[in-house]
Write a protein that holds these residues in place. Structure first.
Motif, PDB file in Angstrom:
ATOM      1  N   VAL A 226      79.900  29.561 -54.933  1.00 54.54           N
ATOM      2  CA  VAL A 226      80.327  29.258 -56.296  1.00 54.54           C
ATOM      3  C   VAL A 226      81.401  30.257 -56.729  1.00 54.54           C
ATOM      4  N   ASP A 227      82.536  29.717 -57.155  1.00 55.84           N
ATOM      5  CA  ASP A 227      83.650  30.532 -57.634  1.00 55.84           C
ATOM      6  C   ASP A 227      83.414  30.848 -59.118  1.00 55.84           C
ATOM      7  N   LYS A 228      83.232  32.113 -59.436  1.00 54.13           N
ATOM      8  CA  LYS A 228      82.905  32.502 -60.809  1.00 54.13           C
ATOM      9  C   LYS A 228      84.107  32.456 -61.749  1.00 54.13           C
ATOM     10  N   SER A 229      85.300  32.190 -61.215  1.00 52.67           N
ATOM     11  CA  SER A 229      86.465  32.072 -62.091  1.00 52.67           C
ATOM     12  C   SER A 229      86.559  30.689 -62.718  1.00 52.67           C
ATOM     13  N   ASN A 230      85.972  29.677 -62.043  1.00 53.55           N
ATOM     14  CA  ASN A 230      86.028  28.318 -62.595  1.00 53.55           C
ATOM     15  C   ASN A 230      84.697  27.576 -62.443  1.00 53.55           C
ATOM     16  N   TRP A 231      83.723  28.185 -61.748  1.00 53.95           N
ATOM     17  CA  TRP A 231      82.373  27.641 -61.542  1.00 53.95           C
ATOM     18  C   TRP A 231      82.356  26.374 -60.704  1.00 53.95           C
ATOM     19  N   ASN A 232      83.400  26.175 -59.883  1.00 49.91           N
ATOM     20  CA  ASN A 232      83.364  25.122 -58.871  1.00 49.91           C
ATOM     21  C   ASN A 232      82.521  25.591 -57.693  1.00 49.91           C
ATOM     22  N   LYS A 233      81.954  24.625 -56.969  1.00 54.12           N
ATOM     23  CA  LYS A 233      81.165  24.949 -55.778  1.00 54.12           C
ATOM     24  C   LYS A 233      81.885  24.434 -54.541  1.00 54.12           C
ATOM     25  N   THR A 234      82.020  25.303 -53.536  1.00 49.38           N
ATOM     26  CA  THR A 234      82.604  24.904 -52.265  1.00 49.38           C
ATOM     27  C   THR A 234      81.523  24.913 -51.191  1.00 49.38           C
ATOM     28  N   SER A 235      81.367  23.779 -50.505  1.00 48.42           N
ATOM     29  CA  SER A 235      80.407  23.669 -49.397  1.00 48.42           C
ATOM     30  C   SER A 235      81.178  23.823 -48.091  1.00 48.42           C
ATOM     31  N   VAL A 236      80.824  24.854 -47.344  1.00 49.88           N
ATOM     32  CA  VAL A 236      81.530  25.176 -46.103  1.00 49.88           C
ATOM     33  C   VAL A 236      80.606  24.909 -44.916  1.00 49.88           C
ATOM     34  N   THR A 237      81.133  24.221 -43.911  1.00 50.87           N
ATOM     35  CA  THR A 237      80.370  23.932 -42.692  1.00 50.87           C
ATOM     36  C   THR A 237      80.854  24.850 -41.577  1.00 50.87           C
ATOM     37  N   VAL A 238      79.905  25.597 -41.009  1.00 53.13           N
ATOM     38  CA  VAL A 238      80.230  26.579 -39.966  1.00 53.13           C
ATOM     39  C   VAL A 238      79.489  26.211 -38.682  1.00 53.13           C
ATOM     40  N   ASP A 239      80.216  26.161 -37.574  1.00 50.55           N
ATOM     41  CA  ASP A 239      79.596  25.896 -36.274  1.00 50.55           C
ATOM     42  C   ASP A 239      78.610  27.017 -35.959  1.00 50.55           C
ATOM     43  N   ALA A 240      77.347  26.660 -35.778  1.00 47.96           N
ATOM     44  CA  ALA A 240      76.311  27.669 -35.556  1.00 47.96           C
ATOM     45  C   ALA A 240      76.373  28.272 -34.163  1.00 47.96           C
ATOM     46  N   ALA A 241      77.170  27.669 -33.271  1.00 48.96           N
ATOM     47  CA  ALA A 241      77.296  28.192 -31.921  1.00 48.96           C
ATOM     48  C   ALA A 241      78.383  29.247 -31.811  1.00 48.96           C
ATOM     49  N   ASN A 242      79.523  29.030 -32.475  1.00 52.28           N
ATOM     50  CA  ASN A 242      80.653  29.942 -32.289  1.00 52.28           C
ATOM     51  C   ASN A 242      81.197  30.537 -33.594  1.00 52.28           C
ATOM     52  N   GLY A 243      80.696  30.104 -34.733  1.00 47.51           N
ATOM     53  CA  GLY A 243      81.117  30.691 -36.005  1.00 47.51           C
ATOM     54  C   GLY A 243      82.405  30.138 -36.576  1.00 47.51           C
ATOM     55  N   LYS A 244      82.959  29.082 -35.986  1.00 49.04           N
ATOM     56  CA  LYS A 244      84.194  28.497 -36.512  1.00 49.04           C
ATOM     57  C   LYS A 244      83.894  27.623 -37.724  1.00 49.04           C
ATOM     58  N   VAL A 245      84.786  27.681 -38.691  1.00 43.29           N
ATOM     59  CA  VAL A 245      84.647  26.831 -39.876  1.00 43.29           C
ATOM     60  C   VAL A 245      85.125  25.418 -39.503  1.00 43.29           C
ATOM     61  N   LEU A 246      84.239  24.448 -39.657  1.00 41.69           N
ATOM     62  CA  LEU A 246      84.553  23.074 -39.294  1.00 41.69           C
ATOM     63  C   LEU A 246      85.098  22.257 -40.456  1.00 41.69           C
ATOM     64  N   GLY A 247      84.835  22.712 -41.656  1.00 40.81           N
ATOM     65  CA  GLY A 247      85.318  21.976 -42.816  1.00 40.81           C
ATOM     66  C   GLY A 247      84.774  22.572 -44.102  1.00 40.81           C
ATOM     67  N   GLN A 248      85.371  22.165 -45.210  1.00 40.51           N
ATOM     68  CA  GLN A 248      84.916  22.622 -46.514  1.00 40.51           C
ATOM     69  C   GLN A 248      85.237  21.570 -47.572  1.00 40.51           C
ATOM     70  N   LYS A 249      84.408  21.515 -48.589  1.00 41.00           N
ATOM     71  CA  LYS A 249      84.583  20.523 -49.635  1.00 41.00           C
ATOM     72  C   LYS A 249      84.325  21.185 -50.986  1.00 41.00           C
ATOM     73  N   VAL A 250      85.252  21.021 -51.909  1.00 41.55           N
ATOM     74  CA  VAL A 250      85.127  21.614 -53.238  1.00 41.55           C
ATOM     75  C   VAL A 250      84.512  20.588 -54.191  1.00 41.55           C
ATOM     76  N   ASP A 251      83.440  20.980 -54.823  1.00 44.29           N
ATOM     77  CA  ASP A 251      82.788  20.140 -55.821  1.00 44.29           C
ATOM     78  C   ASP A 251      83.230  20.616 -57.195  1.00 44.29           C
ATOM     79  N   LYS A 252      84.113  19.840 -57.846  1.00 47.04           N
ATOM     80  CA  LYS A 252      84.636  20.216 -59.153  1.00 47.04           C
ATOM     81  C   LYS A 252      83.855  19.574 -60.292  1.00 47.04           C
TER      82      LYS A 252
END
Length: 253
Positions: A226-252
């Motif tokens: 949660v970004d405290k500057s605007n209170w949007n939530k970002t959901s980030v998907t991280v590969d549990a095997a190698n730690g790479k970020v697979l994607g992210q989605k901002v919920d406004k």
């Protein structure tokens, strides 16, 4: 938005073709007076009223519009004193050799204050080592897995950091436990590593960490920030095997 204003109708002029010069002069004067009156009426009609219907004022520059979801995030995060990592460490201590698979910031439900009672089906009743926070107060709800996949739920007061309820998940079947152990075997990244990768992409306060799989059957960590500057939530998907970020989605919303 206020409705469009209409211009007042034009007044028709008298026919003067058959009139004498004096009549023309009189008519001209009359029409001049009428025209001035019409202009004055039009000006009065078009002048904005200080009590007009369009009273919405723009938000101050840089100030986000606060809808219901943003307001809820702001209230919940602002009331929380215990960070996700401290809550995670507290939860794992409750289960010998356990591993965190889920941790979520939420509001305490009414049943948390109820006295534990034995289940009629023989399921173990919850242990309540400390008083529960009041209904609606922030809590961390954690799920910690044993090596055989058995899940333990640990509820932690998000203000003072004390555990107020622990219990074994009564709804697991053998397939559920097998799935948990398979996820943990494939997850080479710890929750801390997943959060570090997620917050490198989305700055803010972590409110949820969860182990699972995606549509491609990859084992992943889902991290909500949660970004405290605007209170949007970002959901980030991280590969549990190698730690790479697979994607992210901002919920406004």
């Amino acid at each position: 938005m206020s409705s469009a204003r209409r211009l007042p109708p034009l007044r028709s002029l008298a026919v003067v073709g058959a009139l004498g010069a004096s009549a023309l002069l009189l008519t001209a004067c009359t029409n001049a007076d009428t025209t001035r009156s019409s202009v004055a009426e039009a000006a009065q009609t078009e002048s904005p009223s200080p009590t007009g219907t369009d009273t919405q004022s723009p938000s101050p520059t840089g100030s986000p519009s606060m809808n219901e979801d943003r307001t809820e995030r702001k209230d919940l995060v602002s009331a929380t004193k215990v960070t996700w990592d401290k809550a995670a460490a507290t939860a794992v201590k409750e289960v010998p050799e356990g591993k965190l698979v889920d941790l979520e910031l939420k509001r305490t439900e009414a049943d948390a204050t109820a006295s534990p009672t034995g289940s009629p089906t023989g399921s173990p009743s919850p242990s309540m080592p400390n008083p529960a926070p009041s209904e609606g107060a922030p809590e961390w709800e954690a799920k910690v897995a044993q090596s055989d996949g058995t899940l333990h739920r640990i509820d932690i007061d998000a203000v003072n950091g004390k555990v107020f309820r622990t219990m074994v998940d009564p709804d697991q079947d053998p397939d559920d436990k097998t799935q948990i152990t398979q996820w943990l075997d494939k997850a080479k990244q710890t929750p801390e590593q997943a959060v570090k990768a997620a917050t490198a992409k989305a700055k803010g306060t972590v409110t949820h960490v969860e182990l699972g799989d995606n549509d491609d059957q990859q084992v992943v960590w889902g991290v909500d920030v949660v970004d405290k500057s605007n209170w949007n939530k970002t959901s980030v998907t991280v590969d549990a095997a190698n730690g790479k970020v697979l994607g992210q989605k901002v919920d406004k919303d």
